[in-house]
Design a protein around this motif. Structure first.
Motif, short mmCIF file in Angstrom:
data_model
loop_
_atom_site.label_atom_id
_atom_site.label_comp_id
_atom_site.label_asym_id
_atom_site.label_seq_id
_atom_site.Cartn_x
_atom_site.Cartn_y
_atom_site.Cartn_z
N HIS A 80 -8.87 -2.23 -3.57
CA HIS A 80 -9.01 -3.65 -3.29
C HIS A 80 -10.13 -4.23 -4.16
O HIS A 80 -11.11 -3.55 -4.46
CB HIS A 80 -9.37 -3.89 -1.82
CG HIS A 80 -8.30 -3.50 -0.86
ND1 HIS A 80 -7.83 -4.36 0.12
CD2 HIS A 80 -7.59 -2.35 -0.72
CE1 HIS A 80 -6.89 -3.75 0.82
NE2 HIS A 80 -6.74 -2.53 0.34
N GLY A 81 -9.99 -5.51 -4.53
CA GLY A 81 -11.04 -6.13 -5.33
C GLY A 81 -10.75 -7.60 -5.59
O GLY A 81 -9.88 -8.21 -4.98
N LEU A 82 -11.52 -8.16 -6.54
CA LEU A 82 -11.37 -9.56 -6.94
C LEU A 82 -10.51 -9.64 -8.19
O LEU A 82 -10.75 -8.92 -9.16
CB LEU A 82 -12.74 -10.18 -7.26
CG LEU A 82 -13.58 -10.70 -6.12
CD1 LEU A 82 -14.14 -9.56 -5.30
CD2 LEU A 82 -14.70 -11.57 -6.65
N ASP A 102 -0.81 -10.67 -1.99
CA ASP A 102 -2.10 -9.99 -2.20
C ASP A 102 -1.96 -8.62 -2.84
O ASP A 102 -2.97 -7.92 -3.02
CB ASP A 102 -2.84 -9.84 -0.87
CG ASP A 102 -2.18 -8.81 0.06
OD1 ASP A 102 -0.95 -8.61 -0.06
OD2 ASP A 102 -2.89 -8.22 0.89
N THR A 103 -0.75 -8.19 -3.18
CA THR A 103 -0.51 -6.83 -3.66
C THR A 103 0.29 -6.88 -4.95
O THR A 103 1.37 -7.48 -4.99
CB THR A 103 0.26 -6.01 -2.60
OG1 THR A 103 -0.41 -6.10 -1.35
CG2 THR A 103 0.38 -4.56 -3.02
N MET A 104 -0.22 -6.21 -5.99
CA MET A 104 0.46 -6.29 -7.29
C MET A 104 0.10 -5.09 -8.16
O MET A 104 -0.90 -4.40 -7.92
CB MET A 104 0.10 -7.59 -8.00
CG MET A 104 -1.37 -7.83 -8.20
SD MET A 104 -1.82 -9.58 -8.17
CE MET A 104 -1.65 -9.98 -6.44
N TRP A 105 0.95 -4.87 -9.15
CA TRP A 105 0.70 -3.83 -10.15
C TRP A 105 0.13 -4.50 -11.40
O TRP A 105 0.65 -5.52 -11.85
CB TRP A 105 1.99 -3.10 -10.51
CG TRP A 105 2.51 -2.22 -9.42
CD1 TRP A 105 3.39 -2.55 -8.44
CD2 TRP A 105 2.19 -0.83 -9.22
NE1 TRP A 105 3.64 -1.48 -7.62
CE2 TRP A 105 2.92 -0.40 -8.08
CE3 TRP A 105 1.38 0.08 -9.88
CZ2 TRP A 105 2.84 0.90 -7.60
CZ3 TRP A 105 1.30 1.38 -9.39
CH2 TRP A 105 2.02 1.77 -8.28
N ILE A 106 -0.93 -3.92 -11.94
CA ILE A 106 -1.54 -4.46 -13.16
C ILE A 106 -1.64 -3.38 -14.22
O ILE A 106 -1.72 -2.19 -13.91
CB ILE A 106 -2.93 -5.08 -12.89
CG1 ILE A 106 -3.93 -4.01 -12.43
CG2 ILE A 106 -2.84 -6.20 -11.87
CD1 ILE A 106 -5.36 -4.53 -12.30
N ILE A 131 -3.08 -2.72 -6.97
CA ILE A 131 -4.31 -3.30 -6.44
C ILE A 131 -3.97 -4.33 -5.35
O ILE A 131 -2.86 -4.85 -5.29
CB ILE A 131 -5.16 -3.94 -7.55
CG1 ILE A 131 -4.39 -5.08 -8.27
CG2 ILE A 131 -5.59 -2.89 -8.57
CD1 ILE A 131 -4.79 -6.45 -7.89
N LYS A 132 -4.98 -4.62 -4.53
CA LYS A 132 -4.84 -5.65 -3.50
C LYS A 132 -6.07 -6.57 -3.56
O LYS A 132 -7.15 -6.13 -3.95
CB LYS A 132 -4.73 -5.04 -2.10
CG LYS A 132 -3.50 -4.17 -1.88
CD LYS A 132 -3.30 -3.80 -0.42
CE LYS A 132 -2.78 -4.96 0.37
NZ LYS A 132 -2.29 -4.58 1.72
N LEU A 133 -5.87 -7.81 -3.18
CA LEU A 133 -6.98 -8.75 -3.12
C LEU A 133 -7.85 -8.39 -1.92
O LEU A 133 -7.35 -8.12 -0.83
CB LEU A 133 -6.47 -10.18 -2.99
CG LEU A 133 -5.53 -10.65 -4.11
CD1 LEU A 133 -5.14 -12.11 -3.89
CD2 LEU A 133 -6.16 -10.47 -5.49
N VAL A 138 -12.25 -6.91 -10.49
CA VAL A 138 -13.49 -6.27 -10.08
C VAL A 138 -13.18 -5.37 -8.88
O VAL A 138 -12.95 -5.87 -7.78
CB VAL A 138 -14.56 -7.30 -9.69
CG1 VAL A 138 -15.86 -6.60 -9.28
CG2 VAL A 138 -14.83 -8.26 -10.85
N PRO A 139 -13.15 -4.06 -9.06
CA PRO A 139 -12.85 -3.16 -7.93
C PRO A 139 -13.97 -3.21 -6.90
O PRO A 139 -15.15 -3.32 -7.24
CB PRO A 139 -12.78 -1.78 -8.59
CG PRO A 139 -12.64 -2.04 -10.07
CD PRO A 139 -13.35 -3.32 -10.32
N VAL A 140 -13.58 -3.11 -5.62
CA VAL A 140 -14.57 -3.10 -4.53
C VAL A 140 -14.48 -1.79 -3.76
O VAL A 140 -15.42 -1.01 -3.73
CB VAL A 140 -14.37 -4.30 -3.58
CG1 VAL A 140 -15.37 -4.23 -2.43
CG2 VAL A 140 -14.53 -5.60 -4.34
#
Length: 336
Positions: free
Chosen positions: A201-203, A30-34, A141-143, A190-192
């Motif tokens: 966190h986001g989609l 659920d955690t990654m660099w983009i 970011i995280k899901l 999509v940031p939340v």
């Protein structure tokens, strides 16, 4: 469970969808660099970075060797400039290994989201705050609103493997996500909300075709029939047709993850308030199951009927969350 403050809003610059990105490095399922992919429609920040990077390289072609070469072993987490393959990059030291004649430095490249192990002679420590006028391009970011599951044997004579809650991601889940992004497919984000640690966190949605999904799953063929069932529901015309899918929903469908129901409910209630919808109330039925109701408050708004319909959709979304989540249910899209 991760905590969020839904009463605050994201800055306008960060609340929009981030289009045309790639996943550079997967830390966990659920955690990654983009990073944003270069294109003719690059964002303003990306365009500024291209000019900044040219200036950085021109400067350090002359100034790099003027900086101290030896790096003390306690300099981890320091921001550095790295010379690699004829180019200069901003980085952060992750670890230093001293050898007899040199140092081996592991550096995370802050604008590209990748990790290098490189000779210490190719690394120079920067003064704090220098060369930071343009933000680092790699984003962590995280899901949103999912938590890990792992397979455990049921305490019965049959010893069935059943998914259960876990504090850590199963290695198979992380490997699956790494396989998905091995070929750097384009993603949208999509940031939340930011969490208490400052991580966004986001989609995250990825666009691939059926043949690409099949290639991803060569190393875990037991998942292939299930995933093909997911994808063919919305891609029946052509196996080469690209379609966009939410990574979190796939992880839930494959029993790698579960939705954090309370987080999604809080988000839904806040969504109703921000959009002026009838408020969402959550209680319990006599049998102990969750019960969702909309307030009876009416307004004179000319769009009242549309708002009430929107609120009903949010209510139905929450009902889907509290039940067994199926991939083809659209509650996540409804909430956003």
């Amino acid at each position: 469970m991760t905590s969020f403050d839904f009463s605050s809003t994201l800055p306008a610059r960060e609340s929009r969808m981030w289009k045309n990105y790639k996943v550079c490095l997967v830390r966990d399922a659920d955690t990654m660099w983009i990073c944003e992919l270069p294109s003719a429609n690059s964002s303003t920040e990306r365009k500024k970075f291209r000019h900044f990077e040219k200036h950085l390289n021109n400067f350090f072609k002359k100034a790099f060797n003027e900086l101290p070469e030896n790096i003390p072993n306690d300099e981890t987490e320091k921001i550095v400039i790295v010379f690699h393959d004829g180019q200069y990059y901003r980085g952060k030291i992750e670890s230093i290994t001293s050898q007899k004649r040199n140092q081996i430095v592991q550096v995370f490249l802050l604008d590209y989201g990748t990790v290098l192990r490189i000779d210490g002679s190719c690394v120079r420590v920067l003064e704090p705050g220098s060369w930071t006028s343009v933000p680092f391009q790699a984003k962590l970011i995280k899901l949103f609103a999912i938590s890990p599951l792992t397979l455990r044997y049921s305490p019965t004579k049959t010893l069935k493997l059943l998914p259960g809650k876990s504090s850590e991601w199963d290695a198979a889940a992380t490997n699956f996500v790494q396989n998905v992004f091995e070929h750097k497919h384009s993603v949208n984000f999509v940031p939340v909300k930011y969490d208490s640690d400052g991580c966004l966190h986001g989609l995250l949605t990825v666009s691939m075709n059926l043949s690409e999904w099949a290639s991803v799953l060569q190393s875990c063929t037991s998942l292939l029939p299930e995933l093909l069932e997911i994808t063919t529901k919305q891609s029946t015309s052509s196996k080469s047709e690209k379609f966009e899918k939410d990574l979190a929903q796939i992880l839930v469908h494959l029993n790698f993850a579960n939705y954090e129901r309370e987080v999604l409910e809080d988000f839904a209630r806040n969504k109703c308030g921000v959009q002026g919808l009838p408020s969402l109330q959550i209680g319990y039925r006599s049998d102990g199951r969750l019960k969702y109701q909309l307030s009876d408050s009416k307004t004179q708004d000319s769009n009242n009927e549309e708002k009430e319909q929107r609120a009903v959709e949010v209510k139905e979304a929450c009902e889907a969350i509290s039940g067994k989540c199926k991939y083809d249910e659209s509650f996540f899209r409804i909430l956003f």
